[in-house]
Write a protein that holds these residues in place. Structure first.
Motif, short mmCIF file in Angstrom:
data_model
loop_
_atom_site.label_atom_id
_atom_site.label_comp_id
_atom_site.label_asym_id
_atom_site.label_seq_id
_atom_site.Cartn_x
_atom_site.Cartn_y
_atom_site.Cartn_z
N GLU A 10 0.88 -1.17 0.00
CA GLU A 10 0.00 0.00 0.00
C GLU A 10 0.91 1.21 0.00
O GLU A 10 1.70 1.39 0.92
CB GLU A 10 -0.87 0.00 1.25
N THR A 153 -1.76 -2.72 -4.11
CA THR A 153 -1.52 -3.82 -5.06
C THR A 153 -2.22 -5.09 -4.59
O THR A 153 -2.61 -5.22 -3.44
CB THR A 153 -0.02 -4.17 -5.21
N GLU A 154 -2.34 -6.03 -5.49
CA GLU A 154 -2.71 -7.39 -5.10
C GLU A 154 -1.45 -8.02 -4.49
O GLU A 154 -0.34 -7.52 -4.70
CB GLU A 154 -3.14 -8.19 -6.35
N PRO A 155 -1.60 -9.11 -3.76
CA PRO A 155 -0.39 -9.74 -3.17
C PRO A 155 0.40 -10.49 -4.25
O PRO A 155 0.43 -11.71 -4.27
CB PRO A 155 -0.96 -10.67 -2.11
N ASN A 194 2.84 -5.50 3.39
CA ASN A 194 2.13 -6.65 3.98
C ASN A 194 2.85 -7.93 3.59
O ASN A 194 3.10 -8.15 2.41
CB ASN A 194 0.71 -6.71 3.46
N SER A 196 3.30 -12.28 4.20
CA SER A 196 2.93 -13.55 4.80
C SER A 196 3.82 -14.63 4.22
O SER A 196 4.44 -14.45 3.18
CB SER A 196 1.46 -13.88 4.50
N GLY A 209 -0.52 -17.33 3.94
CA GLY A 209 -0.40 -17.36 5.40
C GLY A 209 -0.97 -16.11 6.03
O GLY A 209 -1.48 -15.21 5.35
N ARG A 211 -0.92 -12.55 7.53
CA ARG A 211 -0.02 -11.46 7.16
C ARG A 211 0.18 -10.47 8.29
O ARG A 211 -0.69 -10.28 9.15
CB ARG A 211 -0.58 -10.73 5.96
P1 ADP Z 1 -6.24 -3.46 4.80
O1 ADP Z 1 -6.99 -2.38 4.08
O2 ADP Z 1 -6.89 -3.95 6.01
O3 ADP Z 1 -4.81 -3.10 5.04
P2 ADP Z 1 -6.38 -5.04 2.33
O4 ADP Z 1 -7.19 -6.27 2.17
O5 ADP Z 1 -6.79 -3.84 1.60
O6 ADP Z 1 -6.23 -4.76 3.86
O7 ADP Z 1 -4.91 -5.43 1.91
C1 ADP Z 1 -3.85 -4.63 2.11
C2 ADP Z 1 -2.66 -5.17 1.37
O8 ADP Z 1 -2.27 -6.43 1.88
C3 ADP Z 1 -2.88 -5.38 -0.11
O9 ADP Z 1 -1.76 -4.85 -0.80
C4 ADP Z 1 -2.93 -6.88 -0.28
O10 ADP Z 1 -2.41 -7.26 -1.51
C5 ADP Z 1 -2.03 -7.34 0.84
N1 ADP Z 1 -2.35 -8.70 1.34
C6 ADP Z 1 -3.55 -9.21 1.62
N2 ADP Z 1 -3.43 -10.47 2.09
C7 ADP Z 1 -2.10 -10.76 2.09
C8 ADP Z 1 -1.34 -11.91 2.47
N3 ADP Z 1 -1.89 -12.99 2.95
N4 ADP Z 1 0.00 -11.85 2.34
C9 ADP Z 1 0.59 -10.72 1.89
N5 ADP Z 1 -0.07 -9.63 1.53
C10 ADP Z 1 -1.41 -9.63 1.63
#
Ligand code: ADP
Ligand code: MG
Ligand code: ZN
Length: 478
Positions: A10, A153-155, A194, A196, A209, A211
Protein backbone atom coordinates in the motif's frame (compact mmCIF):
# COMPACT_ATOMS: atom_id res chain seq x y z
CA UNK A 1 9.53 -27.17 4.83
CA UNK A 2 10.57 -24.28 2.61
CA UNK A 3 8.52 -21.13 3.17
CA UNK A 4 7.77 -18.72 0.40
CA UNK A 5 7.05 -15.01 1.00
CA UNK A 6 4.04 -13.22 -0.46
CA UNK A 7 3.92 -9.46 -0.32
CA UNK A 8 1.33 -6.77 -1.06
CA UNK A 9 1.99 -3.04 -0.99
CA UNK A 10 0.00 0.00 0.00
CA UNK A 11 1.72 3.17 -1.17
CA UNK A 12 0.70 6.62 -0.01
CA UNK A 13 1.61 9.45 -2.36
CA UNK A 14 1.00 13.11 -1.51
CA UNK A 15 -0.38 14.96 -4.51
CA UNK A 16 1.36 18.02 -5.93
CA UNK A 17 -1.51 20.42 -5.39
CA UNK A 18 -1.21 23.98 -4.14
CA UNK A 19 -3.88 23.56 -1.49
CA UNK A 20 -5.31 20.85 0.74
CA UNK A 21 -8.02 18.36 -0.21
CA UNK A 22 -11.01 20.05 1.39
CA UNK A 23 -9.86 23.57 2.35
CA UNK A 24 -7.71 26.31 0.82
CA UNK A 25 -4.74 25.97 3.21
CA UNK A 26 -1.32 25.50 1.61
CA UNK A 27 -0.38 21.87 0.93
CA UNK A 28 3.35 22.72 0.71
CA UNK A 29 5.90 20.81 2.74
CA UNK A 30 7.44 22.70 5.67
CA UNK A 31 6.35 26.01 7.18
CA UNK A 32 6.27 26.91 10.86
CA UNK A 33 4.29 24.58 13.15
CA UNK A 34 0.54 24.73 12.51
CA UNK A 35 0.98 27.59 10.06
CA UNK A 36 -0.98 25.92 7.25
CA UNK A 37 -4.17 25.31 9.19
CA UNK A 38 -7.72 26.60 9.29
CA UNK A 39 -10.85 25.58 11.20
CA UNK A 40 -11.57 23.01 8.47
CA UNK A 41 -8.35 21.01 8.54
CA UNK A 42 -7.99 21.50 12.30
CA UNK A 43 -11.19 19.52 12.80
CA UNK A 44 -13.50 22.18 14.22
CA UNK A 45 -17.10 21.10 13.93
CA UNK A 46 -19.22 23.04 11.46
CA UNK A 47 -16.53 23.89 8.88
CA UNK A 48 -17.76 22.73 5.48
CA UNK A 49 -15.37 20.91 3.13
CA UNK A 50 -15.07 21.70 -0.59
CA UNK A 51 -13.31 19.17 -2.82
CA UNK A 52 -10.08 20.29 -4.51
CA UNK A 53 -10.61 19.80 -8.26
CA UNK A 54 -6.89 19.54 -8.97
CA UNK A 55 -6.59 16.57 -6.59
CA UNK A 56 -9.38 14.83 -8.48
CA UNK A 57 -7.56 15.45 -11.75
CA UNK A 58 -4.30 14.07 -10.34
CA UNK A 59 -5.82 10.82 -9.08
CA UNK A 60 -7.51 10.33 -12.46
CA UNK A 61 -4.10 10.97 -14.02
CA UNK A 62 -2.68 8.22 -11.80
CA UNK A 63 -5.50 5.97 -13.00
CA UNK A 64 -4.53 6.61 -16.63
CA UNK A 65 -0.85 6.07 -15.84
CA UNK A 66 -1.46 2.70 -14.16
CA UNK A 67 -4.08 1.35 -16.55
CA UNK A 68 -6.95 1.52 -14.04
CA UNK A 69 -10.65 1.64 -14.60
CA UNK A 70 -11.84 5.16 -13.71
CA UNK A 71 -15.10 5.39 -11.82
CA UNK A 72 -17.83 7.61 -13.29
CA UNK A 73 -19.35 7.87 -9.82
CA UNK A 74 -17.16 8.21 -6.75
CA UNK A 75 -17.69 9.08 -3.09
CA UNK A 76 -16.01 9.49 0.27
CA UNK A 77 -16.44 7.98 3.70
CA UNK A 78 -15.26 8.91 7.16
CA UNK A 79 -12.77 6.46 8.60
CA UNK A 80 -12.99 6.88 12.35
CA UNK A 81 -10.12 6.51 14.73
CA UNK A 82 -8.95 8.44 17.72
CA UNK A 83 -5.32 9.49 17.70
CA UNK A 84 -3.70 12.90 18.26
CA UNK A 85 -2.45 13.14 14.66
CA UNK A 86 -6.07 13.39 13.50
CA UNK A 87 -7.83 16.42 15.00
CA UNK A 88 -11.29 15.56 13.59
CA UNK A 89 -10.98 11.98 14.92
CA UNK A 90 -11.89 10.76 11.44
CA UNK A 91 -10.06 10.70 8.14
CA UNK A 92 -11.96 11.37 4.94
CA UNK A 93 -11.14 8.40 2.75
CA UNK A 94 -12.76 6.17 0.15
CA UNK A 95 -14.05 2.71 0.84
CA UNK A 96 -16.93 1.68 -1.43
CA UNK A 97 -16.38 3.71 -4.58
CA UNK A 98 -12.72 4.63 -5.06
CA UNK A 99 -11.79 6.79 -8.05
CA UNK A 100 -9.66 4.03 -9.60
CA UNK A 101 -10.14 0.26 -9.63
CA UNK A 102 -7.88 -2.47 -10.97
CA UNK A 103 -4.90 -1.54 -13.10
CA UNK A 104 -1.39 -2.91 -13.35
CA UNK A 105 2.27 -2.02 -13.56
CA UNK A 106 4.94 -3.94 -15.41
CA UNK A 107 8.27 -4.36 -13.67
CA UNK A 108 11.59 -5.74 -14.75
CA UNK A 109 13.60 -7.82 -12.28
CA UNK A 110 17.02 -9.05 -13.44
CA UNK A 111 15.89 -9.12 -17.06
CA UNK A 112 12.53 -10.74 -16.42
CA UNK A 113 9.25 -8.95 -16.94
CA UNK A 114 6.49 -9.31 -14.40
CA UNK A 115 3.06 -7.75 -14.10
CA UNK A 116 1.93 -6.45 -10.72
CA UNK A 117 -1.84 -6.07 -10.48
CA UNK A 118 -3.30 -3.11 -8.66
CA UNK A 119 -6.40 -3.49 -6.58
CA UNK A 120 -7.41 0.17 -6.36
CA UNK A 121 -6.30 3.76 -5.97
CA UNK A 122 -8.31 6.04 -3.73
CA UNK A 123 -8.19 9.69 -2.69
CA UNK A 124 -7.97 10.58 1.00
CA UNK A 125 -6.57 13.10 3.47
CA UNK A 126 -3.19 12.89 5.14
CA UNK A 127 -2.89 13.05 8.93
CA UNK A 128 -0.75 15.41 11.00
CA UNK A 129 2.75 14.89 12.28
CA UNK A 130 3.60 14.02 15.87
CA UNK A 131 7.00 14.48 17.46
CA UNK A 132 7.98 13.18 20.86
CA UNK A 133 10.41 14.69 23.34
CA UNK A 134 10.83 12.86 26.61
CA UNK A 135 7.33 12.40 27.97
CA UNK A 136 5.83 15.23 25.94
CA UNK A 137 4.37 15.03 22.46
CA UNK A 138 3.82 17.77 19.90
CA UNK A 139 1.27 17.86 17.10
CA UNK A 140 1.82 19.74 13.85
CA UNK A 141 -1.28 19.80 11.64
CA UNK A 142 0.30 21.38 8.54
CA UNK A 143 0.11 18.00 6.82
CA UNK A 144 -3.44 17.30 8.00
CA UNK A 145 -5.78 17.35 5.04
CA UNK A 146 -3.05 17.28 2.39
CA UNK A 147 -4.38 15.20 -0.53
CA UNK A 148 -3.07 11.69 -0.63
CA UNK A 149 -3.62 8.81 -2.97
CA UNK A 150 -3.30 5.26 -1.72
CA UNK A 151 -2.21 2.78 -4.35
CA UNK A 152 -2.97 -0.79 -3.28
CA UNK A 153 -1.52 -3.82 -5.06
CA UNK A 154 -2.71 -7.39 -5.10
CA UNK A 155 -0.39 -9.74 -3.17
CA UNK A 156 1.70 -10.32 -6.30
CA UNK A 157 5.26 -9.92 -5.02
CA UNK A 158 7.42 -12.81 -3.88
CA UNK A 159 10.74 -11.10 -3.15
CA UNK A 160 12.18 -7.83 -1.88
CA UNK A 161 13.78 -7.23 -5.30
CA UNK A 162 10.36 -7.27 -6.95
CA UNK A 163 9.01 -4.79 -4.42
CA UNK A 164 11.99 -2.48 -4.86
CA UNK A 165 11.63 -2.58 -8.68
CA UNK A 166 7.94 -1.74 -8.30
CA UNK A 167 8.50 1.20 -5.95
CA UNK A 168 11.21 2.63 -8.20
CA UNK A 169 9.02 2.39 -11.28
CA UNK A 170 5.93 3.69 -9.49
CA UNK A 171 7.87 6.65 -8.16
CA UNK A 172 9.31 7.46 -11.57
CA UNK A 173 5.87 7.46 -13.19
CA UNK A 174 4.37 9.60 -10.41
CA UNK A 175 7.18 12.12 -10.86
CA UNK A 176 6.98 12.26 -14.65
CA UNK A 177 3.21 12.66 -14.54
CA UNK A 178 3.54 15.54 -12.00
CA UNK A 179 1.32 13.63 -9.60
CA UNK A 180 3.71 13.38 -6.63
CA UNK A 181 7.25 14.66 -6.12
CA UNK A 182 8.30 11.23 -4.82
CA UNK A 183 10.45 12.61 -2.00
CA UNK A 184 10.49 9.60 0.28
CA UNK A 185 12.80 11.29 2.79
CA UNK A 186 10.25 14.10 3.25
CA UNK A 187 7.42 11.59 3.56
CA UNK A 188 5.61 12.53 0.36
CA UNK A 189 5.84 8.89 -0.73
CA UNK A 190 5.65 6.10 1.86
CA UNK A 191 4.87 2.42 1.78
CA UNK A 192 3.12 -0.09 4.01
CA UNK A 193 4.37 -3.60 3.34
CA UNK A 194 2.13 -6.65 3.98
CA UNK A 195 3.95 -9.95 4.29
CA UNK A 196 2.93 -13.55 4.80
CA UNK A 197 4.70 -16.88 4.43
CA UNK A 198 3.41 -20.20 3.11
CA UNK A 199 4.77 -23.28 1.39
CA UNK A 200 5.13 -22.96 -2.35
CA UNK A 201 2.25 -25.41 -2.92
CA UNK A 202 -0.11 -23.45 -0.69
CA UNK A 203 1.00 -20.17 -2.22
CA UNK A 204 0.28 -21.47 -5.71
CA UNK A 205 -3.12 -22.70 -4.55
CA UNK A 206 -3.86 -19.20 -3.20
CA UNK A 207 -3.77 -20.36 0.43
CA UNK A 208 -1.69 -17.55 1.86
CA UNK A 209 -0.40 -17.36 5.40
CA UNK A 210 -1.36 -14.87 8.09
CA UNK A 211 -0.02 -11.46 7.16
CA UNK A 212 1.57 -8.67 9.11
CA UNK A 213 1.79 -5.09 7.97
CA UNK A 214 4.86 -2.90 8.38
CA UNK A 215 3.82 0.74 8.35
CA UNK A 216 5.31 3.87 6.87
CA UNK A 217 8.58 2.82 5.28
CA UNK A 218 10.18 5.93 3.84
CA UNK A 219 13.15 4.79 1.80
CA UNK A 220 13.74 2.11 -0.77
CA UNK A 221 16.54 0.77 1.36
CA UNK A 222 14.30 0.50 4.42
CA UNK A 223 11.71 -1.40 2.36
CA UNK A 224 14.28 -4.01 1.31
CA UNK A 225 15.66 -4.37 4.83
CA UNK A 226 12.24 -4.54 6.49
CA UNK A 227 11.08 -7.32 4.15
CA UNK A 228 14.23 -9.28 4.88
CA UNK A 229 13.88 -8.84 8.65
CA UNK A 230 10.17 -9.67 8.72
CA UNK A 231 10.62 -12.75 6.53
CA UNK A 232 13.25 -14.01 8.98
CA UNK A 233 11.07 -13.21 12.01
CA UNK A 234 8.06 -15.08 10.60
CA UNK A 235 10.21 -18.01 9.48
CA UNK A 236 11.58 -18.38 13.02
CA UNK A 237 8.06 -18.33 14.50
CA UNK A 238 6.67 -20.90 12.08
CA UNK A 239 9.69 -23.19 12.19
CA UNK A 240 9.62 -23.27 15.99
CA UNK A 241 5.98 -24.38 15.88
CA UNK A 242 4.32 -21.03 16.59
CA UNK A 243 1.75 -19.05 14.63
CA UNK A 244 2.13 -15.58 13.20
CA UNK A 245 -0.23 -13.03 14.73
CA UNK A 246 -1.96 -10.65 12.34
CA UNK A 247 -0.70 -7.26 13.47
CA UNK A 248 0.70 -3.91 12.49
CA UNK A 249 4.44 -3.52 12.92
CA UNK A 250 7.02 -0.78 13.00
CA UNK A 251 10.47 -1.06 11.45
CA UNK A 252 13.27 0.76 13.23
CA UNK A 253 15.62 2.07 10.57
CA UNK A 254 18.43 2.67 13.06
CA UNK A 255 18.78 -0.88 14.40
CA UNK A 256 16.80 -2.92 11.85
CA UNK A 257 14.38 -4.16 14.53
CA UNK A 258 10.72 -4.99 14.02
CA UNK A 259 8.35 -4.14 16.86
CA UNK A 260 4.56 -4.41 17.18
CA UNK A 261 2.54 -1.19 16.86
CA UNK A 262 -0.96 -2.52 17.45
CA UNK A 263 -3.06 -5.54 16.69
CA UNK A 264 -4.39 -5.22 13.20
CA UNK A 265 -7.80 -3.59 12.94
CA UNK A 266 -10.35 -4.86 10.50
CA UNK A 267 -12.34 -2.47 8.36
CA UNK A 268 -15.37 -2.67 10.66
CA UNK A 269 -13.27 -1.33 13.55
CA UNK A 270 -13.09 1.99 11.75
CA UNK A 271 -16.88 2.34 11.50
CA UNK A 272 -16.68 3.74 8.01
CA UNK A 273 -19.74 5.79 7.16
CA UNK A 274 -20.64 8.17 4.32
CA UNK A 275 -19.46 11.72 4.84
CA UNK A 276 -22.66 13.77 4.93
CA UNK A 277 -20.78 16.99 4.06
CA UNK A 278 -19.10 15.73 0.87
CA UNK A 279 -21.36 15.11 -2.09
CA UNK A 280 -20.43 12.19 -4.37
CA UNK A 281 -18.74 13.18 -7.63
CA UNK A 282 -19.89 12.25 -11.09
CA UNK A 283 -17.06 12.31 -13.61
CA UNK A 284 -18.22 13.18 -17.09
CA UNK A 285 -16.67 11.96 -20.33
CA UNK A 286 -15.67 15.54 -21.21
CA UNK A 287 -13.85 15.94 -17.91
CA UNK A 288 -12.02 12.65 -18.38
CA UNK A 289 -11.09 13.68 -21.89
CA UNK A 290 -9.64 16.99 -20.73
CA UNK A 291 -7.74 15.21 -17.90
CA UNK A 292 -6.33 12.77 -20.43
CA UNK A 293 -5.26 15.60 -22.75
CA UNK A 294 -3.31 17.17 -19.86
CA UNK A 295 -1.44 13.95 -19.00
CA UNK A 296 2.31 14.66 -19.26
CA UNK A 297 4.57 12.38 -21.27
CA UNK A 298 5.23 9.19 -19.30
CA UNK A 299 8.74 7.70 -18.98
CA UNK A 300 8.03 4.79 -21.32
CA UNK A 301 6.91 7.14 -24.08
CA UNK A 302 10.01 9.25 -23.54
CA UNK A 303 12.13 6.10 -23.69
CA UNK A 304 10.84 5.23 -27.13
CA UNK A 305 11.23 8.83 -28.29
CA UNK A 306 14.87 8.81 -27.14
CA UNK A 307 15.71 5.47 -28.74
CA UNK A 308 13.57 5.47 -31.91
CA UNK A 309 13.59 9.17 -32.73
CA UNK A 310 16.88 10.38 -31.25
CA UNK A 311 18.87 7.19 -31.84
CA UNK A 312 20.16 6.87 -28.26
CA UNK A 313 21.09 3.45 -26.92
CA UNK A 314 18.57 2.08 -24.41
CA UNK A 315 21.30 2.32 -21.80
CA UNK A 316 22.04 6.02 -22.42
CA UNK A 317 18.31 6.76 -22.63
CA UNK A 318 17.77 5.04 -19.27
CA UNK A 319 20.54 7.09 -17.64
CA UNK A 320 18.95 10.35 -18.79
CA UNK A 321 15.45 9.17 -17.83
CA UNK A 322 16.71 8.20 -14.36
CA UNK A 323 16.05 11.73 -13.16
CA UNK A 324 13.18 13.80 -14.52
CA UNK A 325 15.17 17.01 -14.04
CA UNK A 326 17.93 15.64 -16.25
CA UNK A 327 15.46 14.42 -18.85
CA UNK A 328 13.65 17.77 -18.93
CA UNK A 329 16.97 19.59 -19.25
CA UNK A 330 18.02 17.27 -22.07
CA UNK A 331 14.76 17.90 -23.95
CA UNK A 332 15.32 21.64 -23.59
CA UNK A 333 18.84 21.41 -25.04
CA UNK A 334 17.64 19.35 -28.01
CA UNK A 335 14.97 21.95 -28.76
CA UNK A 336 17.72 24.56 -29.06
CA UNK A 337 20.31 22.50 -30.89
CA UNK A 338 19.07 19.48 -32.80
CA UNK A 339 21.94 17.09 -32.09
CA UNK A 340 20.43 14.60 -29.62
CA UNK A 341 23.38 12.21 -29.67
CA UNK A 342 26.23 14.61 -28.95
CA UNK A 343 24.11 16.42 -26.35
CA UNK A 344 23.28 13.12 -24.61
CA UNK A 345 26.98 12.26 -24.56
CA UNK A 346 27.88 15.64 -23.08
CA UNK A 347 25.23 15.29 -20.38
CA UNK A 348 26.17 11.73 -19.45
CA UNK A 349 29.95 12.12 -19.55
CA UNK A 350 30.42 15.61 -18.16
CA UNK A 351 27.31 17.06 -16.57
CA UNK A 352 26.20 13.99 -14.63
CA UNK A 353 29.76 13.47 -13.46
CA UNK A 354 29.64 16.94 -11.89
CA UNK A 355 26.25 16.16 -10.40
CA UNK A 356 27.53 12.92 -8.90
CA UNK A 357 30.54 14.74 -7.46
CA UNK A 358 28.12 17.16 -5.81
CA UNK A 359 29.52 20.08 -7.85
CA UNK A 360 26.28 20.65 -9.72
CA UNK A 361 22.63 20.39 -8.81
CA UNK A 362 20.11 19.84 -11.60
CA UNK A 363 17.55 21.95 -9.79
CA UNK A 364 19.75 25.00 -9.46
CA UNK A 365 22.15 25.04 -12.40
CA UNK A 366 24.01 28.29 -12.83
CA UNK A 367 23.59 28.11 -16.62
CA UNK A 368 20.72 27.55 -19.01
CA UNK A 369 19.98 24.73 -21.44
CA UNK A 370 20.73 27.30 -24.17
CA UNK A 371 24.29 27.82 -22.91
CA UNK A 372 24.91 24.10 -22.54
CA UNK A 373 23.61 23.33 -26.04
CA UNK A 374 25.61 26.20 -27.50
CA UNK A 375 28.85 24.91 -26.05
CA UNK A 376 28.25 21.50 -27.61
CA UNK A 377 27.44 23.17 -30.91
CA UNK A 378 30.77 25.07 -30.82
CA UNK A 379 32.57 21.75 -30.25
CA UNK A 380 30.67 19.99 -33.04
CA UNK A 381 31.34 22.86 -35.43
CA UNK A 382 35.06 22.81 -34.67
CA UNK A 383 35.04 26.24 -33.04
CA UNK A 384 36.08 24.99 -29.60
CA UNK A 385 38.41 22.13 -28.83
CA UNK A 386 36.59 19.07 -27.50
CA UNK A 387 39.33 18.55 -24.90
CA UNK A 388 38.52 21.83 -23.15
CA UNK A 389 34.75 21.33 -23.22
CA UNK A 390 34.87 20.08 -19.65
CA UNK A 391 36.92 23.07 -18.46
CA UNK A 392 34.48 25.51 -20.03
CA UNK A 393 31.60 23.62 -18.40
CA UNK A 394 33.28 23.88 -15.01
CA UNK A 395 33.73 27.59 -15.58
CA UNK A 396 30.04 27.92 -16.50
CA UNK A 397 29.12 26.08 -13.30
CA UNK A 398 31.29 28.31 -11.17
CA UNK A 399 30.78 31.69 -12.77
CA UNK A 400 27.43 31.34 -14.52
CA UNK A 401 29.00 32.97 -17.59
CA UNK A 402 27.97 31.97 -21.11
CA UNK A 403 30.35 29.87 -23.25
CA UNK A 404 30.83 32.83 -25.61
CA UNK A 405 31.86 35.05 -22.73
CA UNK A 406 34.26 32.45 -21.36
CA UNK A 407 35.86 31.69 -24.72
CA UNK A 408 36.24 35.41 -25.46
CA UNK A 409 37.74 36.22 -22.09
CA UNK A 410 40.12 33.28 -21.99
CA UNK A 411 40.88 33.29 -25.67
CA UNK A 412 39.74 29.71 -26.18
CA UNK A 413 38.45 29.87 -29.75
CA UNK A 414 40.18 27.62 -32.24
CA UNK A 415 41.98 30.07 -34.46
CA UNK A 416 43.58 27.78 -37.05
CA UNK A 417 46.60 29.99 -37.26
CA UNK A 418 48.99 27.59 -38.98
CA UNK A 419 51.96 29.85 -38.31
CA UNK A 420 51.26 29.89 -34.56
CA UNK A 421 50.84 26.10 -34.46
CA UNK A 422 54.08 25.62 -36.34
CA UNK A 423 55.94 27.98 -34.02
CA UNK A 424 54.73 26.08 -30.95
CA UNK A 425 55.66 22.70 -32.45
CA UNK A 426 59.11 23.95 -33.37
CA UNK A 427 59.55 25.18 -29.83
CA UNK A 428 58.40 21.89 -28.28
CA UNK A 429 60.64 19.81 -30.54
CA UNK A 430 63.62 22.00 -29.76
CA UNK A 431 62.96 21.68 -26.05
CA UNK A 432 62.65 17.86 -26.20
CA UNK A 433 65.47 16.59 -28.46
CA UNK A 434 65.59 13.21 -26.69
CA UNK A 435 61.92 12.53 -27.40
CA UNK A 436 62.35 13.50 -31.05
CA UNK A 437 65.32 11.12 -31.29
CA UNK A 438 63.29 8.29 -29.71
CA UNK A 439 60.48 8.85 -32.19
CA UNK A 440 62.90 8.66 -35.10
CA UNK A 441 64.18 5.35 -33.69
CA UNK A 442 60.68 3.91 -33.93
CA UNK A 443 59.40 4.59 -30.41
CA UNK A 444 56.19 6.10 -31.68
CA UNK A 445 54.60 6.22 -28.27
CA UNK A 446 56.44 9.48 -27.50
CA UNK A 447 54.21 11.09 -30.13
CA UNK A 448 51.46 11.39 -27.54
CA UNK A 449 53.82 13.12 -25.15
CA UNK A 450 54.90 15.69 -27.75
CA UNK A 451 51.31 16.25 -28.82
CA UNK A 452 50.32 16.80 -25.20
CA UNK A 453 53.08 19.36 -24.73
CA UNK A 454 52.00 21.23 -27.84
CA UNK A 455 48.32 21.22 -26.84
CA UNK A 456 49.20 22.52 -23.43
CA UNK A 457 51.01 25.45 -24.96
CA UNK A 458 48.25 26.10 -27.51
CA UNK A 459 45.56 26.04 -24.80
CA UNK A 460 42.92 24.67 -27.13
CA UNK A 461 43.39 27.41 -29.74
CA UNK A 462 44.02 24.87 -32.51
CA UNK A 463 41.99 21.89 -33.66
CA UNK A 464 43.57 18.61 -32.50
CA UNK A 465 43.72 17.33 -36.09
CA UNK A 466 45.74 20.39 -37.17
CA UNK A 467 48.26 19.90 -34.36
CA UNK A 468 48.54 16.17 -35.09
CA UNK A 469 49.14 16.64 -38.84
CA UNK A 470 51.66 19.38 -38.35
CA UNK A 471 53.57 17.41 -35.72
CA UNK A 472 53.64 14.30 -37.93
CA UNK A 473 55.04 16.25 -40.85
CA UNK A 474 57.66 17.99 -38.73
CA UNK A 475 58.83 14.74 -37.13
CA UNK A 476 59.14 13.07 -40.53
CA UNK A 477 61.45 15.87 -41.63
CA UNK A 478 63.41 16.03 -38.38
P1 ADP B 1 -6.24 -3.46 4.80
O1 ADP B 1 -6.99 -2.38 4.08
O2 ADP B 1 -6.89 -3.95 6.01
O3 ADP B 1 -4.81 -3.10 5.04
P2 ADP B 1 -6.38 -5.04 2.33
O4 ADP B 1 -7.19 -6.27 2.17
O5 ADP B 1 -6.79 -3.84 1.60
O6 ADP B 1 -6.23 -4.76 3.86
O7 ADP B 1 -4.91 -5.43 1.91
C1 ADP B 1 -3.85 -4.63 2.11
C2 ADP B 1 -2.66 -5.17 1.37
O8 ADP B 1 -2.27 -6.43 1.88
C3 ADP B 1 -2.88 -5.38 -0.11
O9 ADP B 1 -1.76 -4.85 -0.80
C4 ADP B 1 -2.93 -6.88 -0.28
O10 ADP B 1 -2.41 -7.26 -1.51
C5 ADP B 1 -2.03 -7.34 0.84
N1 ADP B 1 -2.35 -8.70 1.34
C6 ADP B 1 -3.55 -9.21 1.62
N2 ADP B 1 -3.43 -10.47 2.09
C7 ADP B 1 -2.10 -10.76 2.09
C8 ADP B 1 -1.34 -11.91 2.47
N3 ADP B 1 -1.89 -12.99 2.95
N4 ADP B 1 0.00 -11.85 2.34
C9 ADP B 1 0.59 -10.72 1.89
N5 ADP B 1 -0.07 -9.63 1.53
C10 ADP B 1 -1.41 -9.63 1.63
MG1 MG C 1 -3.61 -1.31 5.23
ZN1 ZN D 1 -7.26 24.24 6.22
Amino acid sequence: MKLYPTIGLETHAELMTESKLFCSCSARFGGGENEHCCIGCSGFPGALPALNKKALELIVRAGFSFNCEIARFTKWERKNYFYPDLPAAYQVSQMERPVCAGGFLEINVSGEKKTIRLNRIHLEEDAGKLTHEGNRSFADYNRTGVPLIEIVTEPDFHSADEVVAYVEKLRQILQYADICDGKMEQGSLRCDVNISLATIENTQAGKLGVRTEIKNLNSIKAIGRAIQAETERQTDIIESGGTVVQQTLRFNDANGEITPMRNKENAHDYRYFPDPDIPPVVLTEEELKSFKAALPELPEVRMSRYTAEFGLSPNDAAIILGDKNVSDFYDDTVKIYNSPKTLAGFIIVELLRRVNLGEANMKSLSFTADDFAELQRFVDEGKVNRDIRKDILRDMLESGKSPVQICDEKNLWIKEDAGAVEAVIDKIMAANPAAVEQYKNGEIKVFGFLMGQANKELKGSAAPATVKNMLEQKLKKA
